[in-house]
Design an enzyme around this catalytic site. Structure first.
Site, PDB file in Angstrom:
ATOM      1  N   SER A 129      76.501  53.178 -10.813  1.00 25.06           N
ATOM      2  CA  SER A 129      75.598  54.247 -10.402  1.00 25.06           C
ATOM      3  C   SER A 129      74.740  54.774 -11.540  1.00 25.06           C
ATOM      4  O   SER A 129      73.617  55.220 -11.318  1.00 25.06           O
ATOM      5  CB  SER A 129      76.413  55.399  -9.810  1.00 25.06           C
ATOM      6  OG  SER A 129      77.392  55.837 -10.731  1.00 25.06           O
ATOM      7  N   ILE A 130      75.250  54.720 -12.776  1.00 25.83           N
ATOM      8  CA  ILE A 130      74.533  55.308 -13.902  1.00 25.83           C
ATOM      9  C   ILE A 130      74.026  54.253 -14.885  1.00 25.83           C
ATOM     10  O   ILE A 130      73.008  54.451 -15.543  1.00 25.83           O
ATOM     11  CB  ILE A 130      75.435  56.329 -14.629  1.00 25.83           C
ATOM     12  CG1 ILE A 130      75.662  57.539 -13.703  1.00 25.83           C
ATOM     13  CG2 ILE A 130      74.853  56.773 -15.955  1.00 25.83           C
ATOM     14  CD1 ILE A 130      76.553  58.589 -14.298  1.00 25.83           C
ATOM     15  N   VAL A 133      75.509  46.431 -16.811  1.00 26.09           N
ATOM     16  CA  VAL A 133      76.099  45.710 -17.935  1.00 26.09           C
ATOM     17  C   VAL A 133      75.554  44.277 -17.965  1.00 26.09           C
ATOM     18  O   VAL A 133      75.452  43.614 -16.925  1.00 26.09           O
ATOM     19  CB  VAL A 133      77.638  45.693 -17.814  1.00 26.09           C
ATOM     20  CG1 VAL A 133      78.253  44.859 -18.926  1.00 26.09           C
ATOM     21  CG2 VAL A 133      78.176  47.121 -17.864  1.00 26.09           C
ATOM     22  N   ASP A 281      88.394  58.510 -14.923  1.00 21.90           N
ATOM     23  CA  ASP A 281      87.556  57.773 -13.972  1.00 21.90           C
ATOM     24  C   ASP A 281      88.221  56.431 -13.661  1.00 21.90           C
ATOM     25  O   ASP A 281      87.598  55.367 -13.756  1.00 21.90           O
ATOM     26  CB  ASP A 281      86.154  57.573 -14.562  1.00 21.90           C
ATOM     27  CG  ASP A 281      85.127  57.236 -13.490  1.00 21.90           C
ATOM     28  OD1 ASP A 281      85.414  57.452 -12.299  1.00 21.90           O
ATOM     29  OD2 ASP A 281      84.033  56.746 -13.841  1.00 21.90           O
TER      30      ASP A 281
END
Length: 540
Positions: A129-130, A133, A281
């Site tokens: 979402s942010i 890679v 997370d």
């Protein structure tokens, strides 16, 4: 903000999310609003409900994607089809173009890709979402991954957080929702979410977690390549593990799933209580399993953008509460809540204990597959409403991590008994904390400060003794002054009594006979009274 609300309404309309809401559970006014809404005229389309929900969350942006990621770990609360779709949010968010990522990396590193890397794959390995890679290789030959922040993501996140603040302020007007402290919770979420935009913080968190589990058979954390790490770019050692959510691959590798699940619980409690630094997370997209030694499995953790820690008081409070739950000592749980200020001091502990017992008794001594923490939390919220208990924002991350741990445990080994696994660890931790070893460790931590202050100790003692002596003299002077004041008050009281008596006697003499007749009539009682009265007046 109004445009963002319109955007959200349009997404709900486009993907017909109203069909996922059980209308019979809504208040009558909302049921009527949904039935009259034009949403119901829009066809649902060919996609399944789960896919429509996933696509809607992706369209709404990273804040909503994060929410979907958390939901994906709660397969006990969701239909399998929806849970499977939401799981794709972990690392299958639509990527942005690789050439754009390449340009962002070069701008951040202030040099060309060829200068920094021997190889760079413009096709992303994973997209979240942010950030996303890319695989790469250093000139030294080491395989690495390059994480780069999405373009213009901060602007979208600020709009969503602003919207959450609006909802939170509306909730704060409702008495039953006020105890949840929604504004404080959103503020805490905002700080942790925006921390993810600075990859240097994630790199530092990763290094700390790696040190905490150095040479540990429980958890491996890939190393950070600091020379190429910047605010919006992070370079990290590449790992080759099996995604923890890939149950088929784990089964084919003959991984001991029971041991793997138990180690997951142990890792969580080790991070929270031993290190006071936990990965907050831990959704399946961030957890892998080492392919070596499947009979003695080891976790691999990535994406340490969100971490949490507790104060010493929070640690003790949490451990004592959990142990009280394990021991079914609900009165102790109630007393701890009152002591901590989570509920009012006027709360009757026995009534609160009875309410907690009603909620928590069914979950003890049962396998994890039979326990629904969602139902337990719902019951505790109902209890909280009755006793006006407030949500503590500092524990929100921990609660979120517990939900992720439960979802992971259910997926790996549904028969895992969380209580049996966690209880010995907590008892051992409490014993070490309060025992000789804990005292020794505390002394070692304070030793540098004590050694610094030791040369100053004679001066400090002299000052302390001088202060004590000064305070004693001051108290003596105050006592003498108070005694003088008391003597003055006593003297004034006696003088006032004489004054009042003299006036009284003189008044009686005058009232008895006029003064001009005293000498002729020789009224000796009157003369005596008048004389005494005059004497008392003069003696003031």
């Amino acid at each position: 903000m109004n445009l963002r609300l319109l955007r959200i309404f349009w997404v709900i309309t486009r993907f017909r999310l109203d069909t996922l809401i059980p209308l019979e559970r809504l208040p009558a006014a909302l049921r009527l609003l949904f039935r009259l809404s034009p949403l119901r005229l829009v066809p649902t389309g060919p996609h399944s409900p789960g896919k429509r929900l996933r696509l809607a969350l992706e369209a709404l942006g990273p804040v909503f994607v994060k929410f979907g990621q958390m939901l994906s770990t709660r397969r006990d609360l969701l239909p399998p089809e929806i849970a499977d779709e939401l799981r794709r949010l972990q690392d299958q968010v639509p990527p942005f173009p690789g050439e754009q990522a390449r340009a962002l990396i070069e701008a951040e590193l202030e040099c060309s890709i060829e200068t920094s890397f021997a190889e760079f794959d413009t096709h992303p390995m994973a997209s979240a979402s942010i950030a996303q890679v890319h695989a790469a290789r250093l000139h030294s030959g080491e395989a690495v991954v390059v994480k780069v922040i999405r373009p213009r993501i901060e602007e979208v996140m600020r709009k969503d957080i602003g919207l959450l603040y609006t909802f939170a302020r509306l909730l704060r007007r409702i008495p039953e929702a006020r105890r949840l402290r929604p504004v404080e919770v959103v503020a805490d979420y905002e700080s942790t979410l925006f921390d993810e935009l600075d990859l240097r913080k994630e790199a530092a968190n990763t290094s700390q977690l790696k040190r905490n589990f150095k040479h540990s058979p429980l958890l491996y954390v890939p190393a950070i390549h600091w020379p190429l790490t910047r605010q919006r770019v992070m370079v990290q050692e590449r790992i080759y593990g099996t995604p923890v959510a890939d149950m088929q691959a784990l089964a084919e590798q003959n991984v001991d799933l029971r041991r793997l699940a138990e180690r997951g619980v142990e890792i969580f409690f080790t991070q929270v209580f031993r290190d006071n630094f936990f990965h907050a997370d831990m959704h399946p997209g961030n957890i892998f399993v080492n392919r070596e030694h499947p009979e003695d499995p080891q976790y691999i953790a990535i994406d340490c953008g969100i971490v949490g820690s507790l104060t010493r008081e929070d640690q003790d409070y949490l451990a004592r509460n959990l142990l009280a739950f394990f021991n079914q000592d609900y009165y102790e749980v109630a007393a701890l809540h009152i002591e901590s200020g989570w509920v009012g001091e006027d709360t009757r502990a026995n009534e609160f204990a009875a309410a907690i017992r009603t909620v928590c008794e069914p979950i003890l001594e049962r396998p994890l597959k039979e326990i629904s923490f969602g139902q337990v939390l719902l019951g505790l919220f109902q209890t909280a409403r009755r006793f006006n208990m407030e949500v503590q924002p500092q524990l929100v991350l921990l609660q979120k991590t517990l939900l992720n741990i439960e979802g992971l445990g259910r997926q790996l080994y549904p028969d895992l008994d969380l209580w049996t696994t966690a209880r010995p660890y907590l008892e051992r931790w409490m014993k070490e904390r309060a025992g000789p070893r804990g005292l020794w460790e505390s002394f070692k931590k304070q030793a540098p400060e004590l050694s610094r202050q030791l040369p100053e100790l004679p001066v400090l003692v002299h000052h302390a003794l001088s202060r004590v002596e000064h305070d004693q003299h001051q108290r003596q002077r105050q006592a003498d002054a108070i005694e003088d004041m008391q003597q003055q008050l006593k003297y004034s009281a006696r003088r006032d009594r004489r004054l009042r008596l003299g006036i009284l006697l003189l008044a009686l003499a005058i009232a008895w006979q006029p003064l001009t007749q005293w000498a002729t009539q020789q009224s000796w009682p009157v003369l005596v009274a008048a004389g005494l009265g005059m004497l008392l007046l003069i003696s003031r």
